[in-house]
Design an enzyme around this catalytic site. Structure first.
Site, PDB file in Angstrom:
ATOM      1  N   CYS A  59       3.580   1.636   2.640  1.00  0.00           N
ATOM      2  CA  CYS A  59       4.845   0.946   2.359  1.00  0.00           C
ATOM      3  C   CYS A  59       5.744   1.820   1.493  1.00  0.00           C
ATOM      4  O   CYS A  59       6.951   1.932   1.733  1.00  0.00           O
ATOM      5  CB  CYS A  59       4.580  -0.375   1.643  1.00  0.00           C
ATOM      6  SG  CYS A  59       3.535  -1.537   2.541  1.00  0.00           S
ATOM      7  N   CYS A  63       0.835  -1.200   0.000  1.00  0.00           N
ATOM      8  CA  CYS A  63       0.000   0.000   0.000  1.00  0.00           C
ATOM      9  C   CYS A  63       0.872   1.253   0.000  1.00  0.00           C
ATOM     10  O   CYS A  63       2.105   1.179   0.006  1.00  0.00           O
ATOM     11  CB  CYS A  63      -0.928   0.030   1.221  1.00  0.00           C
ATOM     12  SG  CYS A  63      -0.049   0.247   2.793  1.00  0.00           S
ATOM     13  N   ASP A  85       7.436  25.713 -34.600  1.00  0.00           N
ATOM     14  CA  ASP A  85       8.493  25.993 -35.553  1.00  0.00           C
ATOM     15  C   ASP A  85       8.005  25.555 -36.935  1.00  0.00           C
ATOM     16  O   ASP A  85       7.514  24.439 -37.101  1.00  0.00           O
ATOM     17  CB  ASP A  85       9.757  25.228 -35.172  1.00  0.00           C
ATOM     18  CG  ASP A  85      10.913  25.541 -36.100  1.00  0.00           C
ATOM     19  OD1 ASP A  85      11.244  26.722 -36.248  1.00  0.00           O
ATOM     20  OD2 ASP A  85      11.465  24.590 -36.672  1.00  0.00           O
TER      21      ASP A  85
END
Length: 771
Positions: free
Chosen positions: A27, A24, A458
């Site tokens: 952790c 989870c 560009d």
């Protein structure tokens, strides 16, 4: 110090860890905290991938890193050789970060399957005899307790084991909540049954109806089963989330046919070396990046770039590994192999993006770090509050209500969805992008695409094809058009500029310009100035080619007639180049560039996304205006005559006016502007330096893919935010409802499991983007 800063420190390296045992967000936060305590170490841990991207300074060993993770209660090992800052890395072809999560998810699903099957088989009868009097018989409570025991022990062992490991390190995770809730429900029921062995002595006598006691064997069993089912579905879904990148990394050829002294040899692709000549027959994959030295064919690059139309290639054409030779036989000289190939770099970029974290994800991690201890406190407070409200004489029913509410709080509060919200969304979104030929460098890019309101385009190579062709020649006496083209072609043949290549190609194609061997005169004393022009000596004459300012810098004067001819050429929408010989104007060469077929539609799509397209070009105003009109950009949104260094100024000017600027370009002279922009977008046909400077890279030479990249990034960010909203909302609503006793622990377990599956399922919808 940020990762970006650390990567530029001497001796800094990056390692990838496989981490086993994380379940989870708590952790994740814990591992990052532990690693962060090592001097100079920064880590970004990914829950779905079960991996960590760790920036390590000189003096810190791999053993120290893995030992630190193991000291936190998890198993860790270095997944790949480390590579120095700025290096290309040592990733073998076909490797990538997704493989870690993919294998971890597959292993998790395999390990959970037998536990889930046992839990389902035993939980169904426990639930039936506990909840429905029709299924009850004498002493059914003892049978329920025996059937529930394997469920809450062996089937629920992954939760208990993780909780015990974390408890040894004085830490807690979602497994702590689950383990405590399940054990408490079973232990409380067993104690009730042992205290009154005849609690269910007769059929139909359910303890909670006939006395002040209560049995919760079905609660412990059903909660375990639901949570195992949720984790099993989650593991399978996470595996699917990594399918896109796994498919990308599997695109590479496994073998290559190498031509040595006229003899063909088949070798594994990892034995290829730069300079090897590869034979590619029709229908075969091109084994690595290279240049065609013989043959012509159409190459299908759709799996790499998303472009459906095959690209025609011939001698001197660059080709990319993992693309497919559709027709003729090709001989290709390898220019990049192994970890240097485009495919390996794509995998590395996507993998690193999936491991990174945006600010919103780090906020979720900080919350989850304190979430579990807070929930444990709330559960205890809930239990105590219910007992206090009951008064001095607590009955069995009141004790049962307090216990039920506390268990429901523990179960409903598990922060699984919170830990999955960001990484699974990012994993799926970046993987789908890789399939479409879109590389997102990191989570921060997603945040940037949300705020961008202006995009600088560009012209050459982005809006137009960038393939100039000589359109016309004006000669001034005493020179004729053939002489002007001969001088210009010889001079420009020494330059790599697109204009120079077009003029040199036109000169070579003119039979009366080249010599009998088809060669142009040699050039001596060649020099060039970016954005200005070139000069050199051809057949003993000083030849100058370039803009008006370049001629003036070289002391060449122009007559009014010369200038009128230039004005006429530019008014017709052409790019006009002066050619001067021995200090005197000799002529003007006009070139035209064609607009890409999809540019107008792409610019319209950019407007729909809320962006203001602005055309940026070094060409004159007349050429720029003609291109802008053709693609639907108004005249006031055109920056013409901009030198390479002026592109950065253009970006800064817009930023100073309050715009959040994206810049799309593909050349070396775009790199600085790409870096200056709030969001840099490199066209994949461009140079490595442009791609390195950009935040987003589109592998196809297609402006439409730029719009698609922005749309995908925004969609991914929206999905992550939706996931986080529901994860927070679910806990914010669920905890108080459970604390008030309005939520059965079984329903809480089902809802908690459903929340994780919902978050992963919502993320998987990104796999359909662009279909």
């Amino acid at each position: 110090m940020s990762n970006e800063q650390l990567l530029h420190q001497p001796g800094t390296r990056v390692i990838e860890l496989e981490i086993e045992g994380m379940t989870c967000a708590s952790c994740v936060s814990r591992v990052e905290r532990k690693l962060g305590k090592l001097d100079g170490v920064e880590a970004s841990v990914n829950l779905p991938l079960q991996s960590a991207h760790v920036t390590v300074p000189a003096g810190v060993t791999d053993e120290q890193i893995t030992a630190t993770v193991e000291a936190a209660g998890y198993k860790a090992r270095v997944r790949q050789p480390h590579y120095p800052s700025g290096g290309a890395g040592d990733l073998p072809p076909g490797s990538g970060g997704a493989a870690v999560g993919d294998h971890a998810s597959l292993d998790a699903a395999r390990q959970l399957r037998p536990r889930l099957i046992l839990a389902v088989i035993l939980t169904v009868p426990v639930f039936a005899i506990s909840m429905f009097p029709a299924f009850q018989f004498a002493n059914w409570g003892w049978v329920a307790g025996v059937l529930a025991l394997p469920v809450v022990t062996w089937a629920a062992w992954p939760f208990h084991r993780a909780a015990a490991v974390n408890a040894r390190h004085f830490a807690s995770t979602m497994d702590t909540l689950v383990s405590i809730g399940v054990v408490a429900a079973y232990a409380f029921s067993a104690w009730q049954l042992l205290a009154d062995p005849f609690l269910t002595a007769h059929p139909g006598m359910e303890g909670r109806q006939t006395n002040d006691g209560g049995l919760y064997f079905e609660v412990a069993s059903v909660v375990t089963t639901f949570l195992l089912l949720g984790r099993y579905l989650e593991a399978n879904a996470k595996q699917k989330a990594g399918d896109a990148l796994k498919a990308l990394l599997n695109l590479g050829a496994k073998d290559a046919t190498v031509l040595v002294a006229g003899v063909e040899h088949k070798i594994p692709v990892d034995q290829l070396a730069v300079g090897d000549v590869i034979v590619v027959r029709p229908g075969e994959k091109i084994a690595t990046d290279g240049v065609v030295i013989d043959g012509s064919s159409a190459v299908d690059a759709s799996l790499m770039t998303g472009e459906s139309v095959p690209v025609e290639v011939g001698p001197d054409s660059p080709v990319t590994g993992a693309t497919i030779n559709a027709s003729g036989r090709l001989l290709v000289r390898a220019t990049r192999v192994g970890s240097e190939t485009t495919l390996a770099q794509m995998g590395r970029l996507v993998s690193q993006a999936q491991t990174g974290k945006s600010p919103i994800a780090r906020l979720a991690d900080r919350i989850s770090a304190v979430f579990v201890p807070v929930v444990l406190a709330i559960a205890v407070a809930t239990f105590v509050a219910w007992l206090l409200l009951a008064g001095p004489a607590v009955t069995g029913a009141e004790l049962r209500s307090a216990f039920t509410a506390a268990v429901a709080v523990l179960v409903i509060a598990c922060p699984c969805a919170l830990g999955l919200a960001t990484p699974v969304g990012l994993l799926t979104g970046t993987g789908r992008g890789a399939q479409l030929g879109i590389l997102i460098k990191g989570p921060q890019v997603l945040e940037d695409t949300r705020t961008v309101d202006t995009i600088l385009l560009d012209k050459t190579g982005t809006v137009t094809t960038g393939h100039l062709a000589v359109h016309g020649i004006v000669a001034f006496g005493p020179y004729d058009k053939a002489q002007v083209l001969r001088f210009a072609g010889a001079l420009e043949a020494a330059s790599e500029h697109p204009v120079a290549r077009a003029i040199a190609a036109a000169a070579l194609a003119a039979g009366n310009v080249a010599d009998d061997a088809g060669r142009l005169p040699a050039v001596a004393d060649f020099s060039s100035a970016p954005g200005g022009g070139v000069t050199g000596s051809v057949d003993g004459h000083v030849v100058t080619a370039g803009r008006t300012s370049w001629l003036q810098e070289n002391g060449i004067s122009l007559t009014s007639g010369n200038l009128d001819a230039l004005e006429a050429a530019e008014a017709a929408g052409a790019t006009a180049i002066w050619i001067a010989v021995d200090g005197r104007a000799a002529g003007i060469i006009s070139l035209r560039d064609s607009i890409k077929p999809g540019s107008a539609a792409a610019i319209s799509r950019l407007r729909q996304l809320g962006l203001r397209p602005i055309l940026l070009t070094g060409d004159n105003a007349a050429v720029a205006a003609e291109v802008a009109a053709a693609v639907g950009i108004p005249a006031e949104d055109v920056f013409a005559g901009v030198l390479p260094e002026g592109k950065v100024d253009a970006v800064r000017k817009l930023q100073a006016a309050g715009a959040t600027v994206a810049m799309a370009g593909d050349g070396v002279n775009d790199a600085a502007a790409l870096a200056q922009a709030d969001l840099g977008i490199a066209m994949g046909s461009g140079t490595d330096v442009a791609i390195e400077a950009a935040d987003l890279t589109v592998m196809a030479n297609d402006l439409g893919q730029v719009a698609q990249a922005i749309a995908l990034s925004r969609r991914t960010l929206a999905t992550i935010k939706t996931n986080l909203f529901w994860a927070f909302f679910y806990n914010a609503i669920g905890i108080p409802v459970a604390a008030l006793g309005l939520l059965n622990p079984m329903i809480a377990g089902a809802a908690m499991a459903a929340s994780s599956v919902l978050v992963v399922g919502n993320s998987l919808r990104l796999r359909d983007f662009g279909k």
